[in-house]
Scaffold this active site. Sequence first.
Site, PDB file in Angstrom:
ATOM      1  N   ASN A   1       2.111   9.384  -9.802  1.00 31.71           N
ATOM      2  CA  ASN A   1       1.684   9.106  -8.436  1.00 31.71           C
ATOM      3  C   ASN A   1       1.087   7.707  -8.341  1.00 31.71           C
ATOM      4  OD1 ASN A   1       0.729   9.544  -5.682  1.00 31.71           O
ATOM      5  ND2 ASN A   1      -1.305   9.726  -6.599  1.00 31.71           N
ATOM      6  N   GLU A   2       1.761   6.832  -7.609  1.00 31.72           N
ATOM      7  CA  GLU A   2       1.298   5.478  -7.297  1.00 31.72           C
ATOM      8  C   GLU A   2       0.912   4.663  -8.530  1.00 31.72           C
ATOM      9  OE1 GLU A   2      -0.186   6.220  -2.705  1.00 31.72           O
ATOM     10  OE2 GLU A   2      -1.705   5.721  -4.221  1.00 31.72           O
TER      11      GLU A   2
ATOM     12  N   TRP B   1       0.838  12.953   4.702  1.00 38.17           N
ATOM     13  CA  TRP B   1      -0.318  13.342   3.885  1.00 38.17           C
ATOM     14  C   TRP B   1      -1.418  13.768   4.860  1.00 38.17           C
ATOM     15  CZ3 TRP B   1      -0.976  13.200  -1.490  1.00 38.17           C
ATOM     16  CH2 TRP B   1      -2.256  13.520  -1.924  1.00 38.17           C
TER      17      TRP B   1
ATOM     18  N   TRP C   1       1.345  18.225  -7.011  1.00 38.91           N
ATOM     19  CA  TRP C   1       1.049  17.828  -8.387  1.00 38.91           C
ATOM     20  C   TRP C   1       1.470  18.913  -9.388  1.00 38.91           C
ATOM     21  CZ3 TRP C   1       0.987  13.818  -6.045  1.00 38.91           C
ATOM     22  CH2 TRP C   1      -0.081  13.095  -5.531  1.00 38.91           C
TER      23      TRP C   1
ATOM     24  N   TYR D   1      -0.221   3.287   4.389  1.00 42.42           N
ATOM     25  CA  TYR D   1      -1.549   3.605   4.931  1.00 42.42           C
ATOM     26  C   TYR D   1      -2.142   2.363   5.588  1.00 42.42           C
ATOM     27  CZ  TYR D   1      -1.405   7.976   2.314  1.00 42.42           C
ATOM     28  OH  TYR D   1      -1.064   9.220   1.830  1.00 42.42           O
TER      29      TYR D   1
ATOM     30  N   GLU E   1       4.627   9.174   1.436  1.00 42.76           N
ATOM     31  CA  GLU E   1       3.255   9.404   1.914  1.00 42.76           C
ATOM     32  C   GLU E   1       2.993   8.517   3.128  1.00 42.76           C
ATOM     33  OE1 GLU E   1      -0.186   9.176  -0.573  1.00 42.76           O
ATOM     34  OE2 GLU E   1       0.851   9.968  -2.332  1.00 42.76           O
TER      35      GLU E   1
END
Length: 433
Positions: free
Chosen positions: A200-201, A360, A85, A278, A318
């Site tokens: 991010n996302e 991640w 970040w 994920y 990720e």
Amino acid sequence: MRHLVFALLLAILFHQECSYTQVEAGDGFIRTQGVKFLLNGNPYYANGFNAYWLMYVASDPTQRSKVSSAFREASSHSLTVARTWAFSDGGYRPLQYSPGSYNEEMFKGLDFVIAEARRYGIKLILSMVNNYDSLGGKKQYVNWARNQGQYLTSDDDFFRNPVVKSYYKNHVKTVLNRYNSFTGLHYKDDPTIMAWELINEPRCTSDTSGRTIQAWISEMASFVKSIDRNHLLEAGLEGFYGQSTPQKKRLNPGFDIGTDFIANNQIPGIDFATVHSYPDQWLSNSNDQSQLSFLNNWLDIHIQDAQYTLRKPILLAEFGKSWKDTGFNTNQRDMMFNTVYYKIYSSAKRGGAAAGGMFWQLLTEGMDSFQDGYGIVLSQSSSTANVISQQSHKLYQIRKIFARMRNVERWKRARAARRNRWSGRNRGKGIGN
């Protein structure tokens, strides 16, 4: 013998697909050519990790050894890219404590992270803001605008409101123009940085048509490129399909969040695609086998789309498996990592679009407070660390073969040029007439 056959197969495929007739300047910046990343003219593959905490920890000089340790351990396993970040908005120990006002100690932490990454030969992908509330995110930007009298009804106004967008653009400009107190380089001139990530996302559930995020990415990609043409840029997408490919929306794991993997990545200025995965979160009620089946299909489809529709490289930016999952064991995590790595390797060895993956997340010893279930301490996870190292080695071997082939091509061109010069001189002297 097996390695020789593999090398010959690579040579045939590579020769069919492209020939490097133009060699990029050896300035250390990663660029793209078709579906490949290039570093100094050679194909580049990224085996890496996420570590969102790097700047935060490095902002305390007494804790910087943890950052150095993480990079050292990553380098010892031949990891080459870290995603982290470049934001911390409002709240406790922020980078940006109000619009346009920055905490110099936090910025020096990011300076240190970039300097240490450079020292260990690791490239960085730096993300500019969070979609979620963690470390401020779009919610903090919207609250800042509310405090200035803007009437905003949703955190999704981050993508629409001109005042909020001006705050974000100012942050981007500040980061890109930052002078690094350790390296003496402005961020926009530093080849240690591989790419910028817009957010991010990103998610905009108030407009599932996708128009809001499409417009925002278009505007912000153009803005970033107006300041910095050296670095690559990606949007930060998870990979969910949208209205441009309605037949593929059924592949999404039940999400309809206003992003569009195809349309968003076709925006000018977006240099490569990203996908996250994920299965343990997205399909939490499914068994391990179902989750692996989803993962296989999810990666196949996205790699194919990057190859044939987007014609851009793709990073699995990720992925991970949490030890907090019911019935977790290390073999399950290793199986997931092997599945991801095999998909990347299979594409890469054919000269395809899959250019790497970043798990991640990486932690180092003494960081239990940052543990979210997905954290991996390489020195304490020998089997997973071995899987990671093997992937680094495989991608390195592919890169080496491609580099060797490029050198052969250069030698052939040089020899042909010498022959042409010799023939020209002899014709001028009347030899052979």
